[in-house]
Design an enzyme around this catalytic site. Sequence first.
Site, mmCIF file in Angstrom:
data_model
loop_
_atom_site.group_PDB
_atom_site.id
_atom_site.type_symbol
_atom_site.label_atom_id
_atom_site.label_comp_id
_atom_site.label_asym_id
_atom_site.label_seq_id
_atom_site.Cartn_x
_atom_site.Cartn_y
_atom_site.Cartn_z
ATOM 1 N N ASN A 172 0.776 -1.223 -0.138
ATOM 2 C CA ASN A 172 0.040 0.003 -0.046
ATOM 3 C C ASN A 172 0.811 1.235 -0.011
ATOM 4 O O ASN A 172 0.562 2.270 0.503
ATOM 5 C CB ASN A 172 -0.915 0.021 1.140
ATOM 6 N N SER A 173 2.153 1.152 -0.701
ATOM 7 C CA SER A 173 2.956 2.413 -0.766
ATOM 8 C C SER A 173 3.791 2.201 -1.730
ATOM 9 O O SER A 173 3.797 1.368 -2.581
ATOM 10 C CB SER A 173 3.702 2.474 0.682
ATOM 11 N N GLY A 188 0.649 -3.100 8.167
ATOM 12 C CA GLY A 188 -0.601 -3.783 8.356
ATOM 13 C C GLY A 188 -1.481 -3.128 7.282
ATOM 14 O O GLY A 188 -1.289 -1.913 6.667
ATOM 15 N N LEU A 189 -2.421 -3.935 7.273
ATOM 16 C CA LEU A 189 -3.634 -3.497 6.266
ATOM 17 C C LEU A 189 -4.581 -2.594 7.171
ATOM 18 O O LEU A 189 -4.809 -3.047 8.169
ATOM 19 C CB LEU A 189 -4.405 -4.548 5.625
ATOM 20 N N SER A 214 -4.920 1.914 17.487
ATOM 21 C CA SER A 214 -5.981 2.940 17.215
ATOM 22 C C SER A 214 -6.936 3.167 18.099
ATOM 23 O O SER A 214 -7.250 2.638 18.943
ATOM 24 C CB SER A 214 -6.594 2.292 15.853
ATOM 25 N N TYR A 257 -10.817 -5.240 11.020
ATOM 26 C CA TYR A 257 -9.296 -4.355 11.044
ATOM 27 C C TYR A 257 -9.405 -3.774 12.536
ATOM 28 O O TYR A 257 -8.175 -3.923 13.230
ATOM 29 C CB TYR A 257 -9.594 -2.977 10.271
ATOM 30 N N LYS A 290 -6.497 -4.897 15.664
ATOM 31 C CA LYS A 290 -5.534 -3.899 16.486
ATOM 32 C C LYS A 290 -5.743 -4.316 18.135
ATOM 33 O O LYS A 290 -5.001 -4.391 18.747
ATOM 34 C CB LYS A 290 -6.111 -2.550 16.536
HETATM 35 P P1 NAD Z 1 -0.187 2.863 5.454
HETATM 36 O O1 NAD Z 1 -0.991 1.823 4.467
HETATM 37 O O2 NAD Z 1 0.209 3.983 4.495
HETATM 38 O O3 NAD Z 1 1.142 2.002 5.842
HETATM 39 C C1 NAD Z 1 1.231 0.753 6.073
HETATM 40 C C2 NAD Z 1 2.451 0.239 5.464
HETATM 41 O O4 NAD Z 1 2.605 -1.151 5.657
HETATM 42 C C3 NAD Z 1 2.230 0.126 3.859
HETATM 43 O O5 NAD Z 1 3.706 0.813 3.351
HETATM 44 C C4 NAD Z 1 2.183 -1.067 3.629
HETATM 45 O O6 NAD Z 1 2.671 -1.355 2.210
HETATM 46 C C5 NAD Z 1 2.892 -1.952 4.791
HETATM 47 N N1 NAD Z 1 2.606 -3.285 4.805
HETATM 48 C C6 NAD Z 1 1.302 -3.831 5.019
HETATM 49 N N2 NAD Z 1 1.382 -5.039 5.293
HETATM 50 C C7 NAD Z 1 2.505 -5.438 5.202
HETATM 51 C C8 NAD Z 1 3.293 -6.469 5.173
HETATM 52 N N3 NAD Z 1 2.437 -7.799 5.608
HETATM 53 N N4 NAD Z 1 4.624 -6.816 5.247
HETATM 54 C C9 NAD Z 1 5.286 -5.638 5.015
HETATM 55 N N5 NAD Z 1 4.736 -4.594 5.027
HETATM 56 C C10 NAD Z 1 3.634 -4.366 5.087
HETATM 57 O O7 NAD Z 1 -0.779 3.044 6.774
HETATM 58 P P2 NAD Z 1 -0.602 4.288 7.626
HETATM 59 O O8 NAD Z 1 -1.657 5.195 7.690
HETATM 60 O O9 NAD Z 1 0.705 4.944 7.397
HETATM 61 O O10 NAD Z 1 -0.978 3.296 8.954
HETATM 62 C C11 NAD Z 1 0.137 2.747 9.486
HETATM 63 C C12 NAD Z 1 -0.111 2.081 10.686
HETATM 64 O O11 NAD Z 1 -0.922 2.927 11.599
HETATM 65 C C13 NAD Z 1 -1.192 0.876 10.454
HETATM 66 O O12 NAD Z 1 -0.581 -0.084 11.177
HETATM 67 C C14 NAD Z 1 -2.557 1.333 10.748
HETATM 68 O O13 NAD Z 1 -3.495 0.410 11.115
HETATM 69 C C15 NAD Z 1 -2.117 2.191 11.631
HETATM 70 N N6 NAD Z 1 -3.301 3.422 12.095
HETATM 71 C C16 NAD Z 1 -3.386 4.102 10.927
HETATM 72 C C17 NAD Z 1 -4.317 5.146 11.260
HETATM 73 C C18 NAD Z 1 -4.640 6.275 10.116
HETATM 74 O O14 NAD Z 1 -5.703 6.832 10.230
HETATM 75 N N7 NAD Z 1 -3.816 6.198 8.870
HETATM 76 C C19 NAD Z 1 -5.290 5.529 12.320
HETATM 77 C C20 NAD Z 1 -4.721 4.644 13.592
HETATM 78 C C21 NAD Z 1 -4.048 3.434 13.112
HETATM 79 C C1 UD1 Z 2 -12.136 5.513 10.432
HETATM 80 C C2 UD1 Z 2 -12.340 4.104 10.769
HETATM 81 C C3 UD1 Z 2 -11.355 3.910 11.796
HETATM 82 C C4 UD1 Z 2 -9.769 3.971 11.745
HETATM 83 C C5 UD1 Z 2 -9.713 5.715 11.211
HETATM 84 C C6 UD1 Z 2 -8.407 6.050 11.076
HETATM 85 C C7 UD1 Z 2 -14.577 3.596 10.150
HETATM 86 C C8 UD1 Z 2 -15.903 3.332 10.550
HETATM 87 N N1 UD1 Z 2 -13.618 3.782 11.088
HETATM 88 O O1 UD1 Z 2 -12.192 6.360 11.469
HETATM 89 O O2 UD1 Z 2 -11.457 2.435 12.439
HETATM 90 O O3 UD1 Z 2 -8.973 3.918 12.885
HETATM 91 O O4 UD1 Z 2 -10.604 5.777 10.206
HETATM 92 O O5 UD1 Z 2 -7.984 5.223 9.696
HETATM 93 O O6 UD1 Z 2 -14.292 3.709 8.801
HETATM 94 N N2 UD1 Z 2 -16.888 11.004 6.783
HETATM 95 C C9 UD1 Z 2 -17.668 11.881 5.583
HETATM 96 N N3 UD1 Z 2 -17.479 11.316 4.236
HETATM 97 C C10 UD1 Z 2 -16.298 10.768 3.900
HETATM 98 C C11 UD1 Z 2 -15.405 10.404 4.792
HETATM 99 C C12 UD1 Z 2 -15.691 10.476 6.209
HETATM 100 O O7 UD1 Z 2 -18.570 12.343 6.167
HETATM 101 O O8 UD1 Z 2 -16.187 10.690 2.918
HETATM 102 C C13 UD1 Z 2 -17.036 11.289 7.982
HETATM 103 C C14 UD1 Z 2 -17.107 10.278 8.753
HETATM 104 O O9 UD1 Z 2 -18.654 9.866 8.831
HETATM 105 C C15 UD1 Z 2 -16.600 10.674 10.187
HETATM 106 C C16 UD1 Z 2 -15.537 11.483 9.737
HETATM 107 O O10 UD1 Z 2 -15.854 11.945 8.667
HETATM 108 O O11 UD1 Z 2 -17.495 11.395 10.811
HETATM 109 C C17 UD1 Z 2 -13.990 10.945 9.790
HETATM 110 O O12 UD1 Z 2 -14.107 9.867 8.968
HETATM 111 P P1 UD1 Z 2 -12.656 9.031 8.611
HETATM 112 O O13 UD1 Z 2 -11.558 10.014 8.285
HETATM 113 O O14 UD1 Z 2 -13.409 7.935 7.733
HETATM 114 O O15 UD1 Z 2 -12.207 8.604 10.118
HETATM 115 P P2 UD1 Z 2 -13.196 7.445 11.280
HETATM 116 O O16 UD1 Z 2 -14.403 7.260 10.942
HETATM 117 O O17 UD1 Z 2 -13.051 8.386 12.684
#
Ligand code: NAD
Ligand code: UD1
Length: 337
Positions: free
Chosen positions: A35-36, A82-83, A124, A149, A153
């Site tokens: 995913n990158s 992670g995914l 998360s 998902y 976590k």
């Molecule tokens: P991202 O998808 O941009 O980064 C995740 C990276 O992990 C990617 O580069 C992907 O290629 C790699 N990856 C996935 N599966 C893999 C595997 N099996 N082996 C090696 N590499 C693998 O996501 P992000 O937004 O940077 O998130 C990073 C972490 O933070 C994730 O674990 C995600 O669940 C967690 N997280 C993200 C958010 C968010 O809103 N972005 C919120 C809470 C937690």
């Molecule tokens: C989502 C995930 C959560 C994850 C987090 C960070 C769901 C139900 N939850 O949280 O598990 O940890 O992202 O990756 O998907 N919204 C709109 N229109 C859009 C997109 C979002 O109105 O096109 C609203 C949503 O209803 C919410 C807010 O924007 O109220 C934020 O949404 P989002 O960015 O998807 O984050 P979370 O729902 O907080």
Amino acid sequence: MNILVTGGAGYIGSHTLIELIASGHSVVVVDNLCNSSKIAINRVEKITGTSIPFYETDIRDKEALNIILDKHQINCCIHFAGLKAVGESVSHPHEYYDNNITGTLTLIGALREHGIKNIIFSSSATVYGEPQVIPVTEDCPKGICTNPYGWTKWMIEQMLIDLHTADPTYNVVLLRYFNPIGAHESGLIGENPNGIPNNLMPYITQVAVGKRDKLHIFGNDYDTPDGTGVRDYIHVVDLAKGHVKALNAIQSNCGVEVYNLGTGKGYSVLDIVKAFERVNDVKIPYVIDDRRPGDIATCYSDPSKAWTALGWKAEYGIEEMCRDSWNWQRQNPDGYG
Ligand code: NAD
Ligand code: UD1
């Protein structure tokens, strides 16, 4: 410290590399690029003026991990890999459990064989389910997740806690992120979602850049000031700095610690749309749609534990988050291409 960064090519991982390097740490990156893009690493190298050891490796491949760990003297692992797409996890649960759970088990097995017992994990706010207390403190009990998902976590947190229970020489920091948005101020790295963005800010920036017609706001009948969902948006650079602070805790043998990484402020969807329009002088057309299944009305953190214990707090406000998200998208309309 010499840090193994899994998922370091991703959105949060790439920003964290910059802060780690700026603080004098060395990094080794493992990412399967599912995913990158390797371009993110090249850009981090450009920003930091360093060369980063990078392995295009799946964390489920123990043999490959062992070779990497044999080669580098690692002190700590920051585990981002992670995914993360909530909807996809509902339709493809097996892939999510395999990638996130099997991946983490394989990783910690390889780390253990190399005597590496310091782990920082990307958790998360989703583990709180429907939080029992707002603002959410770390004492708030973990809840019922609405998707696989979230459960991955939840379970990985428990696995890491259990490791420490069995062997108290493990140091584990669980960082519960709220809603990361924004990008590095250079505009060279940022969030690069595949296909239609699930999350709010990447959807808004794609509307702004003309890739999507309009934003669909999921519900305006919540019990919130304007009826739209309220969340705790945090600048990804602030989030990245939180990992550097967490390393200090690891270095002082913290055992298991959990920290919320958020700003403590809640903004509604309409607040974000208006702030984005005002700061960037662009129009974001929107329509109100039905609520998205699984969404909750309000979720924001009490981040005071991270301040008291780690000396970390978020510095950026919503204006900088909107400015930097747009700066990245405008300079990279197709992400990394
Ligand atoms: P991202 O998808 O941009 O980064 C995740 C990276 O992990 C990617 O580069 C992907 O290629 C790699 N990856 C996935 N599966 C893999 C595997 N099996 N082996 C090696 N590499 C693998 O996501 P992000 O937004 O940077 O998130 C990073 C972490 O933070 C994730 O674990 C995600 O669940 C967690 N997280 C993200 C958010 C968010 O809103 N972005 C919120 C809470 C937690
Ligand atoms: C989502 C995930 C959560 C994850 C987090 C960070 C769901 C139900 N939850 O949280 O598990 O940890 O992202 O990756 O998907 N919204 C709109 N229109 C859009 C997109 C979002 O109105 O096109 C609203 C949503 O209803 C919410 C807010 O924007 O109220 C934020 O949404 P989002 O960015 O998807 O984050 P979370 O729902 O907080």
